[in-house]
Enzyme design. Structure first.
Site, mmCIF file in Angstrom:
data_model
loop_
_atom_site.group_PDB
_atom_site.id
_atom_site.type_symbol
_atom_site.label_atom_id
_atom_site.label_comp_id
_atom_site.label_asym_id
_atom_site.label_seq_id
_atom_site.Cartn_x
_atom_site.Cartn_y
_atom_site.Cartn_z
ATOM 1 N N LYS A 100 0.878 -1.381 -0.001
ATOM 2 C CA LYS A 100 -0.127 -0.176 -0.007
ATOM 3 C C LYS A 100 1.031 1.237 -0.084
ATOM 4 O O LYS A 100 0.620 2.419 -0.491
ATOM 5 C CB LYS A 100 -0.926 -0.048 1.337
ATOM 6 C CG LYS A 100 -1.952 -1.050 1.142
ATOM 7 C CD LYS A 100 -2.732 -0.858 2.305
ATOM 8 C CE LYS A 100 -4.020 -1.625 2.327
ATOM 9 N NZ LYS A 100 -5.064 -1.737 3.358
ATOM 10 N N GLY A 124 -1.252 1.319 9.693
ATOM 11 C CA GLY A 124 -2.110 1.617 8.570
ATOM 12 C C GLY A 124 -3.567 1.767 8.705
ATOM 13 O O GLY A 124 -3.995 2.689 8.181
ATOM 14 N N TYR A 179 -11.796 -8.571 12.559
ATOM 15 C CA TYR A 179 -13.232 -9.374 12.201
ATOM 16 C C TYR A 179 -12.931 -10.841 12.295
ATOM 17 O O TYR A 179 -13.776 -11.409 12.342
ATOM 18 C CB TYR A 179 -13.758 -8.995 11.018
ATOM 19 C CG TYR A 179 -12.580 -9.168 9.802
ATOM 20 C CD1 TYR A 179 -12.432 -10.236 9.153
ATOM 21 C CD2 TYR A 179 -12.093 -7.894 9.295
ATOM 22 C CE1 TYR A 179 -11.583 -10.299 8.037
ATOM 23 C CE2 TYR A 179 -11.023 -8.085 8.340
ATOM 24 C CZ TYR A 179 -10.945 -9.304 7.669
ATOM 25 O OH TYR A 179 -9.766 -9.361 6.692
HETATM 26 P P1 NAD Z 1 0.351 -2.001 11.644
HETATM 27 O O1 NAD Z 1 1.407 -3.128 11.721
HETATM 28 O O2 NAD Z 1 0.194 -0.934 10.439
HETATM 29 O O3 NAD Z 1 -0.150 -1.152 13.038
HETATM 30 C C1 NAD Z 1 -0.306 -1.863 13.969
HETATM 31 C C2 NAD Z 1 -0.691 -0.914 15.216
HETATM 32 O O4 NAD Z 1 -0.943 -1.692 16.272
HETATM 33 C C3 NAD Z 1 0.256 -0.141 15.595
HETATM 34 O O5 NAD Z 1 -0.031 1.169 16.217
HETATM 35 C C4 NAD Z 1 1.025 -0.892 16.765
HETATM 36 O O6 NAD Z 1 1.897 -0.051 17.723
HETATM 37 C C5 NAD Z 1 -0.185 -1.384 17.503
HETATM 38 N N1 NAD Z 1 0.273 -2.453 18.088
HETATM 39 C C6 NAD Z 1 0.721 -3.615 17.772
HETATM 40 N N2 NAD Z 1 0.940 -4.610 18.805
HETATM 41 C C7 NAD Z 1 0.473 -4.094 19.906
HETATM 42 C C8 NAD Z 1 0.502 -4.359 21.406
HETATM 43 N N3 NAD Z 1 1.033 -5.445 21.618
HETATM 44 N N4 NAD Z 1 -0.095 -3.441 22.286
HETATM 45 C C9 NAD Z 1 -0.451 -2.225 21.838
HETATM 46 N N5 NAD Z 1 -0.434 -1.905 20.565
HETATM 47 C C10 NAD Z 1 0.064 -2.857 19.450
HETATM 48 O O7 NAD Z 1 -1.155 -3.015 11.300
HETATM 49 P P2 NAD Z 1 -2.578 -2.471 10.257
HETATM 50 O O8 NAD Z 1 -2.295 -2.725 9.058
HETATM 51 O O9 NAD Z 1 -2.667 -1.134 10.841
HETATM 52 O O10 NAD Z 1 -3.474 -3.633 11.153
HETATM 53 C C11 NAD Z 1 -3.944 -3.516 12.329
HETATM 54 C C12 NAD Z 1 -5.175 -4.472 12.495
HETATM 55 O O11 NAD Z 1 -6.134 -3.990 11.715
HETATM 56 C C13 NAD Z 1 -4.834 -5.948 12.284
HETATM 57 O O12 NAD Z 1 -5.528 -6.778 12.978
HETATM 58 C C14 NAD Z 1 -5.941 -5.876 10.577
HETATM 59 O O13 NAD Z 1 -6.231 -7.242 10.726
HETATM 60 C C15 NAD Z 1 -6.651 -5.121 10.864
HETATM 61 N N6 NAD Z 1 -7.201 -4.322 9.610
HETATM 62 C C16 NAD Z 1 -8.625 -4.701 9.355
HETATM 63 C C17 NAD Z 1 -9.262 -4.086 8.261
HETATM 64 C C18 NAD Z 1 -10.770 -4.223 8.037
HETATM 65 O O14 NAD Z 1 -10.919 -4.076 6.824
HETATM 66 N N7 NAD Z 1 -11.360 -4.501 8.842
HETATM 67 C C19 NAD Z 1 -8.169 -3.336 7.254
HETATM 68 C C20 NAD Z 1 -6.845 -3.457 7.599
HETATM 69 C C21 NAD Z 1 -6.408 -3.889 8.749
#
Ligand code: NAD
Length: 287
Positions: free
Chosen positions: A73, A136, A236
């Site tokens: 992305k 993200g 989800y």
């Molecule tokens: P990412 O790696 O870009 O960001 C992760 C975030 O979580 C960061 O802010 C990090 O500091 C925090 N984090 C991670 N582990 C942690 C912990 N143990 N304690 C506290 N904070 C913690 O990941 P992302 O792409 O933003 O994805 C995050 C979540 O969103 C995932 O579960 C992903 O499956 C979900 N997601 C869902 C959708 C949707 O359409 N519903 C879309 C994208 C991502």
């Protein structure tokens, strides 16, 4: 099954890795079929090494467009002819449209989340919200909420090596929108309680609550949850995280990340076809 693919059938694609678990092909192909649109959507295992070539193929094969997911992305921004305002502010693209060879990068993750709030009858425009996480998914939601007119966002992240960079990024988003956005340490429970008390929505935008952290919750003190607070999760799988369960038990309206997933796809579909995705047909296949 009746074969509907002809010499005219056009292609939309998902470029990501890992990819085989994705439900996006089911979502998009169900919608194409339901509306009689002569197109197919296929998932291709593409990482950052092959991304430029994959994006070139959108032009070369006159594809309708594409979706991008992990890990593509952010890098995709470099290969776009134009960016939507949201994609520019987020710094990431999840949807590409192809207008006669001109590729525009959009980001529909945030619009997907904002639309999902309608399903639980929650309106956050002009209000204050609190988001846990600043990766993200969180950034896409923060930008879209700010563009849509949310007044204030307090963001909580663990104090890791990314904290200072996140602070700069949020300041940039805040300066470019009419939304006040501040970053706080997730370990500061007093500050979190104070800001949640003033918020209409509390959102978990971290992976805490899904495998391998399915027994954990992003907050520890659930006494800050009240019945008039909306509580959402981007996760989800599972459908109800421990965080959402605890919030529901305290009377909050809750919503998982399925709506965000569905509506980011619907927004992409609408950009490619000019037609609304038939949500009532598509939603049951991912529930
Ligand atoms: P990412 O790696 O870009 O960001 C992760 C975030 O979580 C960061 O802010 C990090 O500091 C925090 N984090 C991670 N582990 C942690 C912990 N143990 N304690 C506290 N904070 C913690 O990941 P992302 O792409 O933003 O994805 C995050 C979540 O969103 C995932 O579960 C992903 O499956 C979900 N997601 C869902 C959708 C949707 O359409 N519903 C879309 C994208 C991502």
């Amino acid at each position: 099954m009746e074969n509907t693919i002809t010499g005219h059938t056009r292609l939309a694609a998902l470029f990501a890795t890992p990819i085989r678990h994705s439900v996006s092909p089911m979502i998009q192909n169900t919608a194409f079929q339901a509306l009689g649109i002569d197109a197919v959507y296929l998932a291709f295992e593409v990482g950052t090494d092959g991304l430029e070539q994959a994006i070139d193929s959108i032009k070369n094969l006159e594809m309708i467009g594409a979706n991008l997911s992990m890990p593509n992305k952010i890098l995709a921004v470099e290969y776009m002819d134009e960016l939507s305002e949201a994609a520019r502010l987020i710094g990431a693209v999840n949807t590409i449209t192809n207008d006669h060879g001109k590729l525009t990068g959009h980001n529909t993750d945030g619009t997907g989340f904002m639309r999902s709030l309608k399903d639980i009858d929650v309106d956050i425009i002009g209000k204050k919200i609190t988001i846990i996480g600043a990766g993200g998914a969180a950034t896409a939601i923060i930008v879209q909420a700010a563009l849509d007119g949310v007044k204030e966002i307090t963001v909580y992240n663990r104090k890791d090596e990314f904290y200072d960079k996140i602070k700069e990024k949020l300041a940039y988003i805040s300066e470019n929108t009419n939304c006040t956005i501040t970053l706080h340490d997730l370990a500061d429970e007093n500050s979190l309680a104070k800001n949640v008390a003033e918020s209409a929505l509390l959102l978990n935008a971290t992976g805490v609550g899904m495998k391998p952290l399915e027994e954990q919750t992003p907050i520890q003190d659930f006494s800050i949850i009240r019945p008039d607070l909306a509580v959402c999760d981007v996760i989800y799988t599972p459908r109800e995280t421990e965080f959402l369960k605890q919030a529901r038990l305290r009377g909050a309206k809750t919503n998982n990340g399925l709506g965000m997933l569905l509506y980011q796809g619907a927004a992409a579909f609408e950009k490619w076809t000019g037609q609304e995705m038939p949500i009532e047909i598509v939603k049951p296949i991912i529930e």
